[in-house]
Design a protein around this motif. Structure first.
Motif, mmCIF file in Angstrom:
data_model
loop_
_atom_site.group_PDB
_atom_site.id
_atom_site.type_symbol
_atom_site.label_atom_id
_atom_site.label_comp_id
_atom_site.label_asym_id
_atom_site.label_seq_id
_atom_site.Cartn_x
_atom_site.Cartn_y
_atom_site.Cartn_z
ATOM 1 N N VAL A 111 18.289 -16.975 -16.419
ATOM 2 C CA VAL A 111 18.446 -17.417 -15.038
ATOM 3 C C VAL A 111 19.244 -18.721 -15.031
ATOM 4 C CG1 VAL A 111 17.239 -18.292 -13.001
ATOM 5 C CG2 VAL A 111 16.369 -16.291 -14.196
ATOM 6 N N ALA A 112 20.336 -18.737 -14.294
ATOM 7 C CA ALA A 112 21.169 -19.939 -14.192
ATOM 8 C C ALA A 112 20.632 -20.889 -13.128
ATOM 9 C CB ALA A 112 22.613 -19.563 -13.873
ATOM 10 N N ALA A 113 20.235 -20.346 -11.987
ATOM 11 C CA ALA A 113 19.798 -21.205 -10.879
ATOM 12 C C ALA A 113 19.001 -20.401 -9.868
ATOM 13 C CB ALA A 113 21.010 -21.820 -10.194
ATOM 14 N N VAL A 114 18.253 -21.125 -9.070
ATOM 15 C CA VAL A 114 17.592 -20.565 -7.891
ATOM 16 C C VAL A 114 18.166 -21.340 -6.718
ATOM 17 C CG1 VAL A 114 15.422 -20.114 -6.727
ATOM 18 C CG2 VAL A 114 15.508 -20.056 -9.220
ATOM 19 N N ALA A 146 21.451 -6.869 -10.841
ATOM 20 C CA ALA A 146 20.921 -7.697 -9.761
ATOM 21 C C ALA A 146 21.100 -7.052 -8.393
ATOM 22 C CB ALA A 146 21.576 -9.073 -9.780
ATOM 23 N N GLY A 147 22.243 -6.448 -8.158
ATOM 24 C CA GLY A 147 22.476 -5.841 -6.861
ATOM 25 C C GLY A 147 23.584 -6.557 -6.115
ATOM 26 N N ALA A 148 23.498 -6.529 -4.805
ATOM 27 C CA ALA A 148 24.569 -7.062 -3.954
ATOM 28 C C ALA A 148 24.823 -8.533 -4.249
ATOM 29 C CB ALA A 148 24.203 -6.890 -2.489
ATOM 30 N N GLY A 149 26.082 -8.870 -4.520
ATOM 31 C CA GLY A 149 26.470 -10.239 -4.785
ATOM 32 C C GLY A 149 26.124 -10.730 -6.175
ATOM 33 N N GLY A 150 25.573 -9.878 -7.022
ATOM 34 C CA GLY A 150 25.219 -10.274 -8.378
ATOM 35 C C GLY A 150 24.037 -11.214 -8.454
ATOM 36 N N VAL A 151 23.186 -11.233 -7.412
ATOM 37 C CA VAL A 151 22.015 -12.108 -7.389
ATOM 38 C C VAL A 151 20.775 -11.290 -7.058
ATOM 39 C CG1 VAL A 151 23.310 -14.172 -6.758
ATOM 40 C CG2 VAL A 151 22.386 -12.725 -4.965
#
Length: 176
Positions: A111-114, A146-151
């Motif tokens: 995980v890079a960020a929330v 991840a799905g839509a938007g890569g998140v």
């Protein structure tokens, strides 16, 4: 209740993520898809056969309606759904589509960020603040999963303050 039992419950601000495509809507999608495939054939079939100058025009209409109808049928049969489970320092995302179950584990290593984002989606006017988990770019398969938007979407919220509380709870849970 022992303290061990209390520790198994997630924090108050962790989002309860359970999304399902409800069966009545799925049945409606299949019905609309069948209608979109059958009706143009029924009504415009006379323009397709016998072959004449207008056949390509009618074929384009019937083909387009067939494509749209098949997409509705596909959406109705997919049985899409996902839910999140909170293990210690890990978020486990369970997804189901086409009878296949996949599991993705989100930890501090991938995980890079929330982030809290302002959603520009017209469907979320009442809850414009979206909390997302951004995977690290080095884990290329994770962005595709991840799905839509890569998140990974943790939900939409009505206020920025509450979305920040959810973000903080996710960061604390993951140990970022």
């Amino acid at each position: 209740m022992s303290t061990d039992d209390i520790a198994t419950f997630p924090d108050d601000d962790l989002p309860l993520v359970r999304r399902e495509f409800p069966w009545p809507i799925r049945a409606g999608c299949v019905a609309a898809g069948v209608f979109a495939v059958v009706m143009p054939l029924w009504e415009l079939g006379r323009g397709l056969w016998p072959l004449n100058v207008a056949t390509p025009f009618f074929a384009a209409i019937v083909g387009g309606a067939g494509y749209v109808g098949l997409q509705f049928i596909r959406a109705g049969l997919s049985g899409w759904g996902d839910h999140w489970q909170y293990s210690p320092h890990t978020i486990v995302v369970h997804r189901r589509a086409w009878g296949r179950q996949t599991t993705t584990r989100l930890t501090t290593t991938n995980v890079a960020a929330v982030e809290v984002r302002l959603s520009e989606d017209a469907d979320h006017d009442d809850a414009p603040w979206q909390v997302v988990i951004v995977p690290r770019p080095t884990f290329s398969g994770l962005a595709a999963a991840a799905g839509a938007g890569g998140v990974f979407d943790a939900g939409c919220y009505g206020s920025q303050d509450y979305a920040e509380r959810v973000r903080r709870a996710l960061i604390d849970h993951l140990g970022l």
